[in-house]
Design a protein around this motif. Structure first.
Motif, PDB file in Angstrom:
ATOM      1  N   SER A  55     -15.404   5.168 -10.214  1.00  0.00           N
ATOM      2  CA  SER A  55     -15.661   5.798  -8.920  1.00  0.00           C
ATOM      3  C   SER A  55     -14.580   6.854  -8.753  1.00  0.00           C
ATOM      4  N   SER A  56     -14.978   8.078  -8.426  1.00  0.00           N
ATOM      5  CA  SER A  56     -13.989   9.148  -8.351  1.00  0.00           C
ATOM      6  C   SER A  56     -14.273  10.110  -7.207  1.00  0.00           C
ATOM      7  N   VAL A  57     -13.182  10.549  -6.565  1.00  0.00           N
ATOM      8  CA  VAL A  57     -13.277  11.621  -5.570  1.00  0.00           C
ATOM      9  C   VAL A  57     -12.471  12.842  -6.035  1.00  0.00           C
ATOM     10  N   VAL A  58     -12.064  12.822  -7.320  1.00  0.00           N
ATOM     11  CA  VAL A  58     -11.268  13.925  -7.880  1.00  0.00           C
ATOM     12  C   VAL A  58     -11.928  14.390  -9.183  1.00  0.00           C
ATOM     13  N   ILE A  79     -20.351   5.696 -11.198  1.00  0.00           N
ATOM     14  CA  ILE A  79     -21.257   4.815 -10.454  1.00  0.00           C
ATOM     15  C   ILE A  79     -22.427   5.606  -9.878  1.00  0.00           C
ATOM     16  N   LYS A  80     -22.227   6.899  -9.653  1.00  0.00           N
ATOM     17  CA  LYS A  80     -23.295   7.718  -9.081  1.00  0.00           C
ATOM     18  C   LYS A  80     -24.367   8.065 -10.116  1.00  0.00           C
ATOM     19  N   ASP A  81     -24.115   7.705 -11.394  1.00  0.00           N
ATOM     20  CA  ASP A  81     -25.115   7.915 -12.450  1.00  0.00           C
ATOM     21  C   ASP A  81     -26.138   6.784 -12.506  1.00  0.00           C
ATOM     22  N   PHE A  82     -25.845   5.678 -11.831  1.00  0.00           N
ATOM     23  CA  PHE A  82     -26.719   4.507 -11.917  1.00  0.00           C
ATOM     24  C   PHE A  82     -27.969   4.710 -11.059  1.00  0.00           C
ATOM     25  N   PHE A 102     -17.448   5.628  -0.842  1.00  0.00           N
ATOM     26  CA  PHE A 102     -18.361   5.092   0.173  1.00  0.00           C
ATOM     27  C   PHE A 102     -19.514   4.326  -0.484  1.00  0.00           C
ATOM     28  N   VAL A 103     -20.013   4.862  -1.591  1.00  0.00           N
ATOM     29  CA  VAL A 103     -21.105   4.199  -2.322  1.00  0.00           C
ATOM     30  C   VAL A 103     -20.647   2.831  -2.821  1.00  0.00           C
ATOM     31  N   ALA A 104     -19.430   2.783  -3.377  1.00  0.00           N
ATOM     32  CA  ALA A 104     -18.897   1.518  -3.903  1.00  0.00           C
ATOM     33  C   ALA A 104     -18.685   0.500  -2.787  1.00  0.00           C
ATOM     34  N   ILE A 237     -22.840  -2.598  -8.595  1.00  0.00           N
ATOM     35  CA  ILE A 237     -23.675  -1.469  -9.037  1.00  0.00           C
ATOM     36  C   ILE A 237     -24.000  -1.618 -10.517  1.00  0.00           C
ATOM     37  N   TYR A 238     -23.010  -1.979 -11.299  1.00  0.00           N
ATOM     38  CA  TYR A 238     -23.189  -2.138 -12.748  1.00  0.00           C
ATOM     39  C   TYR A 238     -24.207  -3.236 -13.070  1.00  0.00           C
TER      40      TYR A 238
END
Length: 240
Positions: A55-58, A79-82, A102-104, A237-238
Motif C-alpha cells: 500500500s503506497s501513497v508515495v 493492493i489497488k491492482d487487486f 484508505f482502501v486498506a 485484500i490478498y
C-alpha cells in the motif's frame, strides 16, 4: 502458500512485515524513515520473500520498490491492482483520488460494526465506515507535521521531548507546546468523533498509525489501538 512481504509506504516511513500465509503469523518486521538510506537487499531476497504486496501513497518510492523486485524476480503488486476491490462501496465523488491507505483500512474491517478509523501519520485521517460502506474522511495535518512546522518557523523554539500533558496551561515553553500541539490535536480529533457520532451510528473508534504512540495512554482510556490495522487490510485484500 508462501511468505508475503506486506509493505506500507507512507510519507514519513516505510514499514515492512514478512507474513507467513500458511501459519497466519508475522515473521519479521522492518521500519525505515524516508530520510534514511534504505537497502532493500539487506532483508528482501528471493527464496525468503515469495511476493510483495504494498500500500503506497508515495509513487516515487513505489517505483523504487517495484524496480528492485523486478530485478530480483520477485512478484510485486499494489493492493489497488487487486480486482477483488469493489469501488462501489466507497461513497465518495472520485475513487481515483482514493489513497491506498484508505482502501486498506476499509478492508481491515470485516465485521458488521460501524467504525471511525483514525490514522496518526504525516497527516491525521479519520475514515468513516458505516453499513459496510466507506462514507468519507477527514484529513488534518499530522501531529509532528504541525509541531515541526511551528518549531522550524519560530527561531526561539527548540525540539524537546514532546508528549501529552496533564496540565491545562504550561509553565514553560516545552509544556506550553505539548498542550498546544499534542493535547489540542487529540481534542480536535475527539470533537470530530463527537460530530460524526451525532450524525451516524458508530460502534467502534480505532486508532492506528506511526504517531499513535504520542497519544497512547489517552487512546487506551476510551478507544481501540491497533498498530497492525493496515497490514490486516492488505492481508484481507490478498486473500479475497
Amino acid at each position: 502458500m508462501g511468505k508475503i512481504l506486506l509493505t506500507d509506504i507512507g510519507n514519513t516511513s516505510i514499514h515492512f512485515k514478512l507474513y507467513d500465509e500458511q501459519k497466519n503469523i508475522y515473521l519479521t518486521e522492518n521500519r525505515f524513515y524516508i530520510n534514511e538510506k534504505i537497502k532493500f537487499s539487506s532483508f528482501i531476497n528471493k527464496g525468503i520473500v515469495d511476493e510483495i504486496v504494498y500500500s503506497s501513497v508515495v509513487p516515487k518510492l513505489s517505483k523504487k520498490l517495484i524496480n528492485f523486485a523486478n530485478k530480483k524476480g520477485i512478484k510485486i503488486r499494489s493492493i489497488k491492482d487487486f480486482k477483488s476491490i469493489n469501488y462501489k462501496k466507497f461513497n465518495i465523488e472520485n475513487t481515483n483520488e482514493l489513497g491506498a491507505d484508505f482502501v486498506a483500512y476499509f478492508h481491515a474491517m470485516n465485521n458488521k460494526k460501524n467504525h471511525i478509523i483514525i490514522s496518526l501519520g504525516t497527516a491525521t485521517t479519520l475514515s468513516v465506515i458505516c453499513n459496510k460502506k466507506f462514507e468519507g474522511a477527514i484529513i488534518m495535518p499530522g501531529i509532528k507535521t504541525s509541531l515541526y512546522s511551528l518549531i522550524n518557523k519560530a527561531a526561539l523554539l527548540k525540539t524537546s521531548n514532546f508528549h501529552f500533558s496533564n496540565q491545562i496551561i504550561g509553565k514553560n515553553t516545552a509544556e506550553a507546546i505539548n498542550i498546544g500541539s499534542i493535547n489540542s490535536h487529540y481534542y480536535a480529533i475527539e470533537k470530530n468523533i463527537e460530530l460524526i457520532k451525532q450524525n451516524m451510528k458508530i460502534d467502534e473508534v480505532i486508532f492506528t498509525g506511526g504517531n499513535a504512540y504520542l497519544l497512547n495512554e489517552k487512546i487506551k482510556e476510551k478507544y481501540i489501538l491497533d498498530e497492525d490495522l493496515i497490514f490486516k487490510g492488505i492481508i484481507n485484500i490478498y486473500n479475497k
